[in-house]
Design a protein around this motif. Structure first.
Motif, PDB file in Angstrom:
ATOM      1  N   THR A 167       0.840  -1.202   0.000  1.00  0.00           N
ATOM      2  CA  THR A 167       0.000   0.000   0.000  1.00  0.00           C
ATOM      3  C   THR A 167       0.871   1.246   0.000  1.00  0.00           C
ATOM      4  OG1 THR A 167      -1.691  -1.210   1.233  1.00  0.00           O
ATOM      5  CG2 THR A 167      -1.887   1.188   1.176  1.00  0.00           C
ATOM      6  N   MET A 168       1.972   1.206   0.745  1.00  0.00           N
ATOM      7  CA  MET A 168       2.922   2.321   0.725  1.00  0.00           C
ATOM      8  C   MET A 168       3.510   2.522  -0.668  1.00  0.00           C
ATOM      9  SD  MET A 168       5.043   1.556   4.241  1.00  0.00           S
ATOM     10  CE  MET A 168       4.286   1.669   5.868  1.00  0.00           C
ATOM     11  N   LEU A 169       3.859   1.408  -1.321  1.00  0.00           N
ATOM     12  CA  LEU A 169       4.421   1.511  -2.673  1.00  0.00           C
ATOM     13  C   LEU A 169       3.392   2.042  -3.662  1.00  0.00           C
ATOM     14  CD1 LEU A 169       6.591  -1.741  -2.932  1.00  0.00           C
ATOM     15  CD2 LEU A 169       7.283   0.580  -2.289  1.00  0.00           C
ATOM     16  N   GLU A 170       2.122   1.649  -3.483  1.00  0.00           N
ATOM     17  CA  GLU A 170       1.059   2.208  -4.326  1.00  0.00           C
ATOM     18  C   GLU A 170       1.007   3.715  -4.161  1.00  0.00           C
ATOM     19  OE1 GLU A 170      -2.476   0.219  -3.113  1.00  0.00           O
ATOM     20  OE2 GLU A 170      -1.930  -1.712  -4.007  1.00  0.00           O
ATOM     21  N   SER A 171       1.160   4.187  -2.931  1.00  0.00           N
ATOM     22  CA  SER A 171       1.166   5.622  -2.676  1.00  0.00           C
ATOM     23  C   SER A 171       2.391   6.279  -3.303  1.00  0.00           C
ATOM     24  CB  SER A 171       1.150   5.886  -1.168  1.00  0.00           C
ATOM     25  OG  SER A 171       1.319   7.260  -0.882  1.00  0.00           O
ATOM     26  N   ALA A 172       3.543   5.612  -3.213  1.00  0.00           N
ATOM     27  CA  ALA A 172       4.784   6.178  -3.750  1.00  0.00           C
ATOM     28  C   ALA A 172       4.750   6.312  -5.261  1.00  0.00           C
ATOM     29  CB  ALA A 172       5.973   5.316  -3.333  1.00  0.00           C
ATOM     30  N   THR A 173       3.945   5.479  -5.926  1.00  0.00           N
ATOM     31  CA  THR A 173       3.852   5.530  -7.393  1.00  0.00           C
ATOM     32  C   THR A 173       2.563   6.186  -7.865  1.00  0.00           C
ATOM     33  OG1 THR A 173       2.910   3.299  -7.391  1.00  0.00           O
ATOM     34  CG2 THR A 173       5.288   3.484  -7.702  1.00  0.00           C
ATOM     35  N   GLY A 174       1.780   6.754  -6.931  1.00  0.00           N
ATOM     36  CA  GLY A 174       0.502   7.370  -7.285  1.00  0.00           C
ATOM     37  C   GLY A 174       0.644   8.825  -7.689  1.00  0.00           C
ATOM     38  N   GLU A 175      -0.510   9.507  -7.792  1.00  0.00           N
ATOM     39  CA  GLU A 175      -0.527  10.895  -8.251  1.00  0.00           C
ATOM     40  C   GLU A 175       0.044  11.858  -7.213  1.00  0.00           C
ATOM     41  OE1 GLU A 175      -4.449  11.910  -9.469  1.00  0.00           O
ATOM     42  OE2 GLU A 175      -4.470  10.500 -11.157  1.00  0.00           O
ATOM     43  N   SER A 176      -0.098  11.531  -5.920  1.00  0.00           N
ATOM     44  CA  SER A 176       0.465  12.365  -4.848  1.00  0.00           C
ATOM     45  C   SER A 176       1.432  11.492  -4.047  1.00  0.00           C
ATOM     46  CB  SER A 176      -0.649  12.910  -3.954  1.00  0.00           C
ATOM     47  OG  SER A 176      -1.558  13.689  -4.706  1.00  0.00           O
ATOM     48  N   LEU A 200       6.150  -7.346  -6.748  1.00  0.00           N
ATOM     49  CA  LEU A 200       4.705  -7.486  -6.612  1.00  0.00           C
ATOM     50  C   LEU A 200       3.953  -6.255  -7.125  1.00  0.00           C
ATOM     51  CD1 LEU A 200       4.611  -9.220  -3.117  1.00  0.00           C
ATOM     52  CD2 LEU A 200       4.690 -10.254  -5.391  1.00  0.00           C
ATOM     53  N   LEU A 201       4.659  -5.361  -7.822  1.00  0.00           N
ATOM     54  CA  LEU A 201       4.033  -4.288  -8.598  1.00  0.00           C
ATOM     55  C   LEU A 201       4.006  -4.723 -10.062  1.00  0.00           C
ATOM     56  CD1 LEU A 201       5.871  -1.121  -7.181  1.00  0.00           C
ATOM     57  CD2 LEU A 201       3.623  -2.005  -6.482  1.00  0.00           C
ATOM     58  N   ASP A 202       3.280  -3.974 -10.883  1.00  0.00           N
ATOM     59  CA  ASP A 202       3.408  -4.255 -12.311  1.00  0.00           C
ATOM     60  C   ASP A 202       4.725  -3.674 -12.805  1.00  0.00           C
ATOM     61  OD1 ASP A 202       2.843  -1.708 -14.231  1.00  0.00           O
ATOM     62  OD2 ASP A 202       1.686  -1.503 -12.374  1.00  0.00           O
ATOM     63  N   ALA A 203       5.235  -4.203 -13.900  1.00  0.00           N
ATOM     64  CA  ALA A 203       6.578  -3.873 -14.356  1.00  0.00           C
ATOM     65  C   ALA A 203       6.741  -2.386 -14.634  1.00  0.00           C
ATOM     66  CB  ALA A 203       6.914  -4.684 -15.611  1.00  0.00           C
ATOM     67  N   GLN A 204       5.729  -1.746 -15.252  1.00  0.00           N
ATOM     68  CA  GLN A 204       5.848  -0.336 -15.587  1.00  0.00           C
ATOM     69  C   GLN A 204       5.918   0.534 -14.335  1.00  0.00           C
ATOM     70  OE1 GLN A 204       3.657  -2.407 -17.124  1.00  0.00           O
ATOM     71  NE2 GLN A 204       4.774  -2.513 -19.073  1.00  0.00           N
ATOM     72  N   ALA A 205       5.119   0.177 -13.323  1.00  0.00           N
ATOM     73  CA  ALA A 205       5.169   0.930 -12.068  1.00  0.00           C
ATOM     74  C   ALA A 205       6.531   0.771 -11.406  1.00  0.00           C
ATOM     75  CB  ALA A 205       4.060   0.477 -11.130  1.00  0.00           C
ATOM     76  N   ALA A 206       7.067  -0.438 -11.436  1.00  0.00           N
ATOM     77  CA  ALA A 206       8.391  -0.668 -10.857  1.00  0.00           C
ATOM     78  C   ALA A 206       9.459   0.125 -11.598  1.00  0.00           C
ATOM     79  CB  ALA A 206       8.716  -2.155 -10.883  1.00  0.00           C
ATOM     80  N   ALA A 281      -2.883  -7.758 -12.770  1.00  0.00           N
ATOM     81  CA  ALA A 281      -3.840  -7.118 -11.862  1.00  0.00           C
ATOM     82  C   ALA A 281      -3.343  -5.755 -11.402  1.00  0.00           C
ATOM     83  CB  ALA A 281      -4.092  -8.023 -10.656  1.00  0.00           C
ATOM     84  N   GLN A 282      -2.064  -5.642 -11.086  1.00  0.00           N
ATOM     85  CA  GLN A 282      -1.533  -4.354 -10.637  1.00  0.00           C
ATOM     86  C   GLN A 282      -1.595  -3.314 -11.745  1.00  0.00           C
ATOM     87  OE1 GLN A 282      -1.288  -3.744  -7.641  1.00  0.00           O
ATOM     88  NE2 GLN A 282       0.525  -4.552  -6.609  1.00  0.00           N
ATOM     89  N   ARG A 283      -1.562  -3.750 -12.979  1.00  0.00           N
ATOM     90  CA  ARG A 283      -1.678  -2.819 -14.109  1.00  0.00           C
ATOM     91  C   ARG A 283      -3.134  -2.440 -14.364  1.00  0.00           C
ATOM     92  NH1 ARG A 283       1.241  -5.629 -17.012  1.00  0.00           N
ATOM     93  NH2 ARG A 283      -0.213  -6.682 -18.413  1.00  0.00           N
ATOM     94  N   TRP A 284      -4.041  -3.391 -14.135  1.00  0.00           N
ATOM     95  CA  TRP A 284      -5.455  -3.172 -14.456  1.00  0.00           C
ATOM     96  C   TRP A 284      -6.240  -2.515 -13.336  1.00  0.00           C
ATOM     97  CZ3 TRP A 284      -7.421  -8.204 -17.321  1.00  0.00           C
ATOM     98  CH2 TRP A 284      -6.714  -8.343 -18.523  1.00  0.00           C
ATOM     99  N   MET A 285      -5.920  -2.852 -12.090  1.00  0.00           N
ATOM    100  CA  MET A 285      -6.750  -2.361 -10.981  1.00  0.00           C
ATOM    101  C   MET A 285      -6.826  -0.833 -10.911  1.00  0.00           C
ATOM    102  SD  MET A 285      -6.254  -5.181  -7.894  1.00  0.00           S
ATOM    103  CE  MET A 285      -4.469  -5.163  -7.884  1.00  0.00           C
ATOM    104  N   PRO A 286      -5.733  -0.087 -11.133  1.00  0.00           N
ATOM    105  CA  PRO A 286      -5.870   1.380 -11.130  1.00  0.00           C
ATOM    106  C   PRO A 286      -6.762   1.901 -12.256  1.00  0.00           C
ATOM    107  CG  PRO A 286      -3.570   0.728 -10.854  1.00  0.00           C
ATOM    108  CD  PRO A 286      -4.322  -0.500 -11.260  1.00  0.00           C
ATOM    109  N   ALA A 287      -6.836   1.141 -13.357  1.00  0.00           N
ATOM    110  CA  ALA A 287      -7.602   1.607 -14.516  1.00  0.00           C
ATOM    111  C   ALA A 287      -9.075   1.240 -14.434  1.00  0.00           C
ATOM    112  CB  ALA A 287      -7.002   1.033 -15.804  1.00  0.00           C
ATOM    113  N   ILE A 288      -9.386   0.026 -13.967  1.00  0.00           N
ATOM    114  CA  ILE A 288     -10.785  -0.439 -14.013  1.00  0.00           C
ATOM    115  C   ILE A 288     -11.323  -0.855 -12.653  1.00  0.00           C
ATOM    116  CG2 ILE A 288     -10.559  -1.134 -16.414  1.00  0.00           C
ATOM    117  CD1 ILE A 288     -10.282  -4.004 -15.582  1.00  0.00           C
ATOM    118  N   GLY A 289     -10.578  -0.563 -11.601  1.00  0.00           N
ATOM    119  CA  GLY A 289     -11.058  -0.886 -10.270  1.00  0.00           C
ATOM    120  C   GLY A 289     -10.548  -2.239  -9.791  1.00  0.00           C
ATOM    121  N   VAL A 290     -10.493  -2.383  -8.467  1.00  0.00           N
ATOM    122  CA  VAL A 290      -9.937  -3.590  -7.876  1.00  0.00           C
ATOM    123  C   VAL A 290     -10.756  -4.820  -8.244  1.00  0.00           C
ATOM    124  CG1 VAL A 290      -9.442  -4.761  -5.693  1.00  0.00           C
ATOM    125  CG2 VAL A 290      -8.866  -2.342  -5.977  1.00  0.00           C
ATOM    126  N   ARG A 291     -12.087  -4.691  -8.175  1.00  0.00           N
ATOM    127  CA  ARG A 291     -12.943  -5.855  -8.432  1.00  0.00           C
ATOM    128  C   ARG A 291     -12.715  -6.430  -9.818  1.00  0.00           C
ATOM    129  NH1 ARG A 291     -19.403  -5.480  -9.611  1.00  0.00           N
ATOM    130  NH2 ARG A 291     -19.712  -7.652 -10.270  1.00  0.00           N
TER     131      ARG A 291
END
Length: 675
Positions: A167-176, A200-206, A281-291
Motif C-alpha cells: 500500500t505504501m508503494l502504491e502511494s509512492a507511485t501514485g498521483e500524490s 509485486l508491482l506491475d513492471a511499468q510501475a516498478a 492485476a496491478q496494471r489493471w486495478m488502477p484503470a478499471i477498479g480492484v474488483r
C-alpha cells in the motif's frame, strides 16, 4: 541489447577517460555518451555523509545503490567509500554505474533485482574502456523471484506487513507520492525488501519507482523508495511511510484491497502463476477498479474458475471497456481470445445489458484492435434478434454522436444475418438510427428483406418529422424518400382544395424540403410531389415576392394548387397582378377559370355608377391574360369585352360631381315652390 557500464572515482590524469585528474570517469564502455556521463555525475554517484565521524574509518561508511529512469534511459549504480584520494584527503569513493535504453534488458526482473546482479564489481577497471553487460543478467543468490516468494512464505512478519508495504508503494507511485523508507544496516537486506516489493508491482510501475539506498538525507532525493542506515540517520523520520526492518516496526497505514489480494496470490499460487496474475492485476486495478482488475487478471491467466453466465459476461464487458478507455491496447490484443469467450457466454436480458454492451463495443472499435469489436457484436446481435425491443437502447449508446465507424469484419455473413433480423423486428423509433448505422454495410445487407422495415421507418418519419435530418444517411434512403413523397401527395389530394391541408402546411413550413427530387429521375410519386413542393415554396413567400418567384426558371407549381397558393391569403382585385402571373406561368385549372368568371359576372351585375372604377380596372389585365392563355374559350373573350365596356360606362368623377350638383339644385327648386 546490453547495459553500458562505467567506473567513476578519484583518478590520476593518465587513468581518466578524458585525461583530467581528480574525480572523473576512470572507464566507460563504448555506448556511454555525454548525456549518460552527465546524468551519472549529477545524480548517481555514491555520497559520503558529512556527519560521518572523523574517528571512524572511511571504508566503514555504508555503501549505496540507486536506480532511476530519465529521458527513456534506465540508470543503475552501486558505490562505496574507498578511503583517501590520490592526494591523501579523506572522502574518496568509487561508483559503478550502468545504463540501458531498453526496459527489455531489465526483464524478466525488476530494477531492484538488477542492483543485486553478479556483474557488480566495485573496483577500478584495467583500462579506460570497460565491457558492457549483456542481458539477461544473472542475479545474486536470494534475489530470484522464486527465492523471494519462498522467503515471504517462510516469514510470518513479512507476510503480516506486506499488505501495508505494498500500500505504501502504491502511494509512492501514485498521483500524490509519499516516500517509503526502509531502515536496516545491511544493504543486501534493504535491496531484498525493495526487490520483493517491486516484484509485486506491475513492471511499468516498478520501472517508474526511483530507488536509493543508503542515502545521507532521505529528503534531499527524489526517490520514492529509500533505504536508510541507522548510522546515517539524524533523528526520527517523519513525513514518510517507514518500515524499521531491524526493530520490526511499521508506521500506520490501512492496507488497500489490492494489496491484500496480492498477498493472497503470492501465498496461494505457484510462483509463475502468482507473478503473472499480480503483474496484470496491478496494471489493471488502477484503470478499471480492484474488483474487475483482479477478477479479470485471474480470468486471462486461467487462475479463476469460469462462471458461465451474466457474471462472466459482466466481467468481460467491463474489462474491455475499461482497458480500451484507458489506452491499454497491448493487453486487449494479448488477451482477445479470453475476453471474447467471456462475453459470448450470456444472452443479454435488459436495457442495461444492451447499453453496456454497446458502450464496450464503441470503445473496442475505437481501439482499432482487429476482431475485438466483432467479438462483442456477434453475441449482441444474437441477443438483439431475440429481444428487438431493446434495439433503440443499443443503437443510441453505440452511436450517440454519429461517429461510429464499422471495423473490419472477419465473418460479416453471420453478423449480417442477425442484424437483418434485428432491423426487421425493431420498434419504429429505433429504425432511423439503425438505418443510419448500417448504411455503410449496404453491399452486405439483403435489400429485399429490408423493404418492409424501410417502409415502416418512412411511415414513422412522416409522423415524427424531427428525425428528418437523419434520412439522407439511411440505408434505403431513396425508397424511403419515394414512400414519403407518395404519402404526402395522397394526403394533400385527399383533402378538398378549399379546406386546410395539414400535409400542405407542413410543406409550406419547409418541413419536407429535403425530399426535393430535382436531382433524381422524375418518375411516379416524384412527378406528383415536385409541383406541390414548388407550390409550397411560393406560398411561404411574402405576397409581394411571389410573382418574382413564379417567374423564376424551374419553379413550376401545379395549376390545381392555386387555392392553397393564392386564394388562401391574397385578395382580388388588389393582388390581380399576382394572379395574372400565376395564369401566365402556371396556367389556370378549370375551377380557377370558373372562379374568375364568377367574380367578373358579379361585377357586371352592378350598376356602373355604383362600381369603383380603380378596383374594377384591376380586373381587366387578369381577364385579358386568362383569355390570351385560353383563346378558344369564347366566354373569356366575351368577359374581356363586357368588362371593358362596363369600365367605360362607369361615370367619371366629374360626371359623378355634375350628377350630384343636379340633385342638389333640384332639391332647392322643390323647396322654393313649396314655400
Amino acid at each position: 541489447m546490453a547495459f553500458e557500464s562505467s567506473i567513476y572515482t578519484d583518478v590520476r590524469a593518465g587513468e581518466a577517460v578524458d585525461g583530467v585528474d581528480g574525480f572523473n570517469f576512470q572507464s566507460v564502455s563504448p555506448g556511454i555518451d555525454g548525456a549518460d556521463q552527465k546524468a551519472i555525475r549529477e545524480l548517481m554517484l555514491h555520497q559520503i555523509s558529512t556527519q560521518w565521524p572523523m574517528e571512524r574509518e572511511d571504508r566503514d561508511h555504508p555503501p549505496s545503490a540507486a536506480f532511476m529512469q530519465r529521458d527513456g534511459r534506465f540508470y543503475f549504480s552501486r558505490g562505496l567509500s574507498t578511503g583517501t584520494t590520490e592526494n591523501g584527503r579523506r572522502g574518496n569513493q568509487l561508483t559503478q554505474a550502468v545504463v540501458t535504453k531498453s526496459a527489455e534488458d531489465i526483464r524478466p526482473y525488476r530494477p531492484a533485482q538488477i542492483l543485486a546482479a553478479v556483474n557488480w564489481n566495485l573496483e577500478k577497471a584495467d583500462s579506460t574502456t570497460c565491457e558492457p553487460w549483456f542481458a539477461p543478467l544473472e542475479l545474486s543468490s536470494g534475489f530470484e523471484a522464486d527465492v523471494l516468494l519462498s522467503w515471504l512464505r517462510s516469514d510470518t512478519w513479512v507476510q503480516q506487513v506486506l499488505p501495508e508495504f505494498l500500500t505504501m508503494l502504491e502511494s509512492a507511485t501514485g498521483e500524490s507520492p509519499q516516500k517509503v523508507i526502509l531502515i536496516h544496516d545491511d544493504l543486501q537486506v534493504v535491496l531484498r525488501w525493495m526487490a520483493l516489493g517491486t516484484l509485486l508491482l506491475d513492471a511499468q510501475a516498478a520501472d517508474r519507482l526511483e530507488l536509493r539506498a543508503f542515502v545521507t538525507d532521505p529528503y534531499q532525493t527524489s526517490a520514492g523508495l529509500v533505504g536508510m542506515h541507522p548510522d546515517l540517520m539524524r533523528g526520527p523520520v517523519s513525513g514518510a511511510h517507514t518500515i524499521n526492518i531491524l526493530e520490526r516496526t511499521i508506521s500506520g497505514i490501512d492496507p488497500s484491497d489490492s494489496a491484500r489480494l496480492v498477498l493472497d496470490w503470492a501465498l496461494r499460487l505457484e510462483t509463475f502463476d502468482a507473478l503473472e496474475v499480480i503483474d496484470i492485476a496491478q496494471r489493471w486495478m488502477p484503470a478499471i477498479g480492484v474488483r474487475y482488475g483482479a477478477a479479470g487478471a485471474e480470468v486471462v491467466t486461467g487462475t479463476r474458475t469460469a462462471r458461465v453466465g451474466r457474471e462472466e459476461w459482466d466481467l468481460g464487458v467491463s474489462i474491455i471497456e475499461g482497458l480500451a478507455s484507458n489506452g491499454l491496447r497491448s493487453d486487449l490484443e494479448l488477451y482477445l481470445d479470453e475476453l471474447a469467450e467471456a462475453v459470448s457466454s450470456y444472452q443479454l436480458q435488459s436495457a442495461e445489458d444492451f447499453a453496456r454492451a454497446a458502450r464496450a463495443t464503441r470503445f473496442a472499435a475505437e481501439s482499432g484492435i482487429p476482431g475485438l469489436a466483432e467479438a462483442l457484436l456477434a453475441p449482441t446481435f444474437e441477443s438483439l434478434a431475440a429481444a428487438p425491443e431493446f434495439s433503440l437502447t443499443w443503437v443510441q449508446e453505440i452511436n450517440p454522436d454519429g461517429a461510429w465507424v464499422w471495423p473490419q469484419l472477419d465473418a460479416p455473413e453471420s453478423l449480417v444475418e442477425n442484424l437483418t433480423q434485428v432491423i426487421r423486428e425493431a420498434p419504429a423509433p429505433a429504425l432511423s438510427p439503425l438505418l443510419v448505422l448500417v448504411q455503410p454495410l449496404t453491399g452486405l445487407l439483403p435489400a429485399d428483406k429490408l423493404v418492409p422495415a424501410i417502409d415502416r421507418a418512412a411511415a414513422y418519419l412522416r409522423r415524427n418529422s424531427r428525425s428528418m435530418r437523419e434520412l439522407d444517411g439511411w440505408y434505403g434512403a431513396p425508397r424511403a424518400r419515394t414512400t414519403l413523397r407518395e404519402q404526402l401527395v395522397n394526403e394533400i389530394d385527399a383533402v378538398d382544395s378549399a379546406s386546410v391541408s395539414a400535409a400542405f402546411e407542413e410543406l409550406r413550413a419547409g418541413t419536407w424540403d429535403s425530399l426535393d427530387p430535382t436531382d433524381e429521375p422524375l418518375t411516379g410519386a416524384s412527378l406528383r410531389f415536385l409541383p406541390w413542393l414548388d407550390a409550397a415554396r411560393v406560398a411561404r413567400a411574402a405576397v409581394d415576392k411571389r410573382e418574382a418567384l413564379l417567374r423564376t426558371a424551374g419553379m413550376r407549381p401545379g395549376p390545381e394548387s392555386w387555392r392553397r397558393v393564392l386564394s388562401a391569403d391574397t385578395q382580388l382585385p388588389k393582388d390581380a397582378d399576382l394572379w395574372a402571373a400565376w395564369v401566365e406561368t402556371v396556367g389556370a385549372s378549370s375551377n380557377m377559370q370558373q372562379y374568375i368568371k364568377a367574380q367578373v359576372e358579379g361585377i357586371l351585375r352592378q350598376e356602373p355608377k355604383e362600381a369603383n372604377a380603380r378596383e374594377t380596372r384591376r380586373w381587366l389585365p387578369l381577364v385579358e391574360t386568362l383569355s390570351a392563355k385560353y383563346p378558344r374559350d369564347s366566354e373569356l373573350e366575351t368577359a374581356v369585352a363586357d368588362l371593358d365596356a362596363f369600365i367605360e360606362s362607369i361615370p367619371s368623377l366629374k360626371e359623378r360631381a355634375s350628377d350630384a350638383g343636379s340633385k342638389v339644385k333640384g332639391m332647392f327648386t322643390r323647396r322654393s315652390k313649396e314655400e
